[in-house]
Enzyme design. Sequence first.
Site, short mmCIF file in Angstrom:
data_model
loop_
_atom_site.label_atom_id
_atom_site.label_comp_id
_atom_site.label_asym_id
_atom_site.label_seq_id
_atom_site.Cartn_x
_atom_site.Cartn_y
_atom_site.Cartn_z
N ASP A 76 -7.15 -6.23 0.05
CA ASP A 76 -5.88 -5.60 0.49
C ASP A 76 -4.91 -5.35 -0.66
OD1 ASP A 76 -6.95 -5.84 2.98
OD2 ASP A 76 -5.60 -7.41 3.68
N ARG B 286 -15.71 -4.00 2.13
CA ARG B 286 -15.49 -5.22 1.34
C ARG B 286 -16.80 -5.87 0.91
NH1 ARG B 286 -12.80 -8.71 6.29
NH2 ARG B 286 -14.75 -9.43 7.19
N LEU C 78 -17.98 -2.73 5.68
CA LEU C 78 -18.73 -2.08 4.59
C LEU C 78 -17.89 -2.02 3.33
CD1 LEU C 78 -20.21 0.94 6.59
CD2 LEU C 78 -21.44 -1.09 5.83
N ARG D 93 -3.94 -4.39 6.63
CA ARG D 93 -3.05 -4.50 7.80
C ARG D 93 -1.65 -3.93 7.56
NH1 ARG D 93 -3.24 -7.81 12.10
NH2 ARG D 93 -5.30 -8.39 11.37
N MET E 186 -9.25 -0.53 6.02
CA MET E 186 -8.60 -1.83 6.20
C MET E 186 -7.27 -1.93 5.45
SD MET E 186 -11.52 -4.75 6.19
CE MET E 186 -12.40 -5.21 7.67
O1 F6P Z 1 -8.16 -10.10 4.49
C1 F6P Z 1 -8.63 -8.84 4.23
C2 F6P Z 1 -9.10 -8.09 5.44
O2 F6P Z 1 -10.26 -7.46 5.04
C3 F6P Z 1 -8.04 -7.12 5.99
O3 F6P Z 1 -7.97 -5.91 5.32
C4 F6P Z 1 -8.46 -6.96 7.41
O4 F6P Z 1 -7.37 -6.59 8.22
C5 F6P Z 1 -8.96 -8.31 7.74
O5 F6P Z 1 -9.43 -8.88 6.54
C6 F6P Z 1 -10.06 -8.32 8.76
O6 F6P Z 1 -10.38 -9.63 8.99
P1 F6P Z 1 -11.60 -10.13 9.86
O7 F6P Z 1 -12.87 -9.75 9.16
O8 F6P Z 1 -11.39 -11.59 9.95
O9 F6P Z 1 -11.48 -9.42 11.17
#
Ligand code: F6P
Length: 419
Positions: free
Chosen positions: A147, A307, A305, A195, A193
């Site tokens: 992020d 990350r 995908l 938030r 992604m």
């Molecule tokens: O913490 C990073 C992140 O990849 C955010 O961009 C995303 O909103 C969140 O994690 C998603 O988290 P999870 O995989 O726990 O749903």
Amino acid sequence: MVQKKKRNVIVGQSGGPTAAINSSLAGVYRTAIDRGYQKVYGMIHGVQGLMEGRYVDLSDHIQSGLDIELLKRTPSAYLGSCRYKLPEIFESKEIYEKIFEILVKLEIDCFIYIGGNDSMDTIKKLSDYAIITGSDIRFVGCPKTIDNDLALTDHTPGYGSAAKYIGTSVKEIIRDSWSLETTSGQVIIVEVMGRNAGWLTGATALAKGEDCDGPDAIYLPELPFDMDAFIKKIKSLLKNKASVVVAVSEGIRTKDGKYVSELGNSIEYVDAFGHKQLTGTARYLCEVVSQECGCKTRAIELSTLQRAASHCASRVDILEAYEVGGAAMKAADEGDSGKMVVIERLSDDPYQAGTEVKDVHKIANDERTVPRDWINKDGTYVTNEFITYVRPLIQGDVGPIMVDGIPRHLYRPGFQDLL
Ligand code: F6P
């Protein structure tokens, strides 16, 4: 003065995984061994697993230089991660007593936690507890998050690789959209992604170059999302283009603060930090566009995908993640505690950066968003300053080690059962 014998180190991973988080783990491990520590323990699923007595001796799993190289190229959290919020010290002293009891039993000198802003909250609280109780265990944070929203650091390891994958994928999506003609036009909405911070969504603009116009519009979570203005924009784009590609953040919200993703689905999942699961923004917007514009639509959620794409990792990112892991270990070894390593950019071109340590109290629980003047006036694209900032972070490749045509990751039979 007689030097105290170095004992052991423990390292954990926390929060959302990235393509570079294991490179930081490799950097911590290598530096701890090089600096003379006896054992490097890995927490299984971060501090949450540690409290349940789940940890491994990493030297049982990292046995050669090749393993280090594989670990650097292995996406996701090798040790397993967690989203666990420690209570305030005054609320539950027993939890802290339990953690410190385990750390004392394992003869830990240094505790390194690789994570984002919520994870730095853990470093903050544990280092505060160490001060209160006179413990000399050192707690240091190692930044990580796709992020890119951590305060006081130029950027976070993990962001560069995710940005590179996002720019690449959006470019490929745009290319694909040129192939088939549709009489009424088509609109493709890509959900990215991040938030509350639009660093990842803004990276879709990296698709733009001599051979590609890039996405037609980009909507970041920093600004309120106006549905009427969005539909107006799509209609006007469709007048001149057969195919429109738009990028949206998973976290865009309407003026009254409601996530667009919530308008279209009933997923109610909330994690330990109170974060609602965000998904379905692109799908919902496609439904609205289809009704309003009567054209073909396609929703693409890049989801995990973006990350986990270590096959498209940035060399700058993987190397920095490794260095930052090493810098966190070095800082703890040299006596720092309650600190996080930050990256300081010295220049964009040629790109040069170094590391420093900063007080974790100024970082934990804060969020760094895209500055307003790096988003255009009508809130539908990022500016050149944004591109100048992100471009150096996606440079170079770290080729995967391919076995039978598929990238090889570090794996130990039996170890995965602990996860
Ligand atoms: O913490 C990073 C992140 O990849 C955010 O961009 C995303 O909103 C969140 O994690 C998603 O988290 P999870 O995989 O726990 O749903």
